[in-house]
Design an enzyme around this catalytic site. Structure first.
Site: not given
Ligand code: GLU
Length: 481
Positions: A253-255
């Site tokens: 994910s974006k993390r």
């Protein structure tokens, strides 16, 4: 295989194309091409609030950029269109009515509040939350009454008891019990078809033979199989591939950094590199090769060879592949790819001589990991962007190095224009005249003429800088610093 293979990629246009979804699209595309089949693009835009036209356009553009071509799709039509779910609502309604008439589906008037209370109650009892079927046996009169009160029902699929078994091409035999599934919604109260329903109707009417998608859909498959059975249709073959995880083993994910295809594209990753990386993430070609262009992948690809365990995203590996593909470009190809990045970095394109820039591209080939890194090297070749970096300044302020610079300047003044042919002898002359070699000579030389401590090989760089510019910069180093 005797059947004509038909597969589809079915993104929801609710954002940018995620690299995980791009990988699904690639698996489908490669499988279709490998078997002379058809690849269909279908847009699943029944979530009206979150779907946008702009997102659909971006997805189409990103797929094209990756080199994926569809024979049927929203932009080009085809025999089983339309290819946007929002344009297929009458079809879903017809089949939903059929299921309703046959009592395989029923109207449910339960409010969200009621459903939420039911969910809480089940959880508090330690049960799996699911719809308990309380509207299953409403009479015609009860239904008319509720409808006359203005309530809009959903349509639920009546789930019977039993096992659902299917052979997944990646996971082999999968076994689910319908008990615990709960009667699920096929038409929402706004009249829109729910994903599981629309997906089955479309896959059937589009003659899809193989459904290849992420493992996150594994729990949808038994529901979809029940719908196929209820309509008397044959299910397609399923293949659910594992999803890409980040280094912490959580879904990417974006993390974890960039996740959208367009972000990699903007950063200057080449489609060849991204395709190669994504497909070989969890699939190893029989030859064991690591760099494999799409055409070669197509020759060897098989769904059953996809690993059952989830692959971990490794940006370093992707970067390595990108440098590999950058190096394979000719100077001309690379300079064309780099041109837009010059502009982005604030250079007036009109002032750049394309021929000269082609040579610069050739020299930078070995250094670039992503195209946008051209920005870091621009100061070397374009005076408007030239400056001495701090590390270079430290080198240039050292008294021994300053002596060296004076000598370099003298040699330069009496030498001819620096060309690729005479550059090696120019460098030997510098060694001889300064009495220094290796880092002792090359660090101040590099710092003085490029302003940086890192960059392409000097023997290739100096001829591109030319005598006059080197002279000017060396003087600047000696006079201003
Ligand atoms: N729209 C669904 C998704 O993007 C498609 C799933 C499927 O391939 O059936 O996840």
């Amino acid at each position: 295989m005797n059947v004509h293979i038909r597969v589809r990629f079915a993104p929801a246009p609710t954002g940018l194309l995620h690299i995980g979804n791009a990988r699904t699209a690639l698996f489908n595309y490669i499988f279709a091409k490998r078997h002379g089949g058809t690849f269909i693009l279908r847009i699943e835009d029944t979530d009206v609030e979150r779907s946008t036209e702009a997102s659909m356009d971006r997805i189409l553009e990103d797929l094209q950029w990756l080199g994926i071509r569809w024979e049927e799709g929203p932009d080009r039509g085809g025999p089983d269109g339309p290819y946007r779910q929002s344009q297929r609502l009458p079809l879903y309604r017809d089949y939903a009515e059929q299921l309703f008439r046959e009592a395989k589906a029923y109207k449910c008037f339960c409010s969200n509040k009621k459903l939420e209370a039911l969910r809480k109650e089940q959880i508090s009892k330690g049960e799996m939350p699911r719809y308990d079927g309380r509207c299953r046996s409403l009479s015609k009169a009860e239904i008319s009454k509720l409808e006359s009160e203005g309530l809009r029902p959903v349509l639920r699929f009546r789930v019977g008891k039993g096992s659902i078994v299917f052979e997944d091409l990646v996971h082999e035999r999968m076994h689910f019990e319908s008990e615990g599934m709960g009667d699920f919604i096929i038409i929402r109260s706004d009249g829109m078809a729910a994903y599981n329903f629309a997906c089955v109707i479309d896959d059937h009417l589009m003659h899809v033979t193989h459904v290849i998608r992420g493992e996150d859909h594994l729990s949808n498959t038994p529901r979809q199989i029940l719908i196929y059975q209820a309509l008397g249709w044959q299910s397609p073959v399923f293949a659910h591939h594992p999803l890409i995880l980040g280094g912490d083993r959580l879904p990417l994910s974006k993390r974890h950094g960039a996740t959208a295809v367009s972000q990699y594209r903007e950063e200057g990753f080449l489609p060849e590199a991204l395709v190669n990386y994504l497909v070989l993430l969890g699939w190893t070609p029989p030859s064991g090769e690591e760099t494999l262009p799409l055409e070669r992948i197509m020759e060897d690809f098989s769904l059953s060879a996809i690993s059952k365990s989830a692959p971990i995203f490794n940006r370093k590996k992707l970067e390595w592949l990108n440098s590999h593909y950058i190096r394979k470009k000719t100077e001309e190809q690379l300079s064309e790819l780099l041109f837009p990045y010059l502009e982005k970095a604030g250079l007036q394109i009109r002032q750049v001589d394309p021929k000269h820039f082609t040579k610069i591209s050739g020299v930078l080939k070995e250094n670039l990991v992503a195209l946008s890194q051209i920005e870091e090297y621009m100061g070397i070749f374009f005076d408007g962007k030239f400056f001495f970096e701090d590390e270079a300044k430290t080198i240039l302020l050292d008294s021994k190095n300053r002596e060296t610079l004076h000598i370099i300047l003298n040699v330069l003044e009496s030498s001819a224009e620096i060309t690729p042919d005479n550059c090696p002898s120019f460098l030997s002359q510098l060694e001889e005249k300064t009495g220094r070699r290796g880092k002792d000579l090359y660090a101040p030389l590099r710092a003085g003429v490029t302003g940086k401590m890192k960059g392409p090989e000097l023997v290739k760089t100096l001829p591109l800088l030319g005598k006059e510019r080197m002279n000017r910069r060396l003087r600047m180093a000696l006079e201003i610093l």
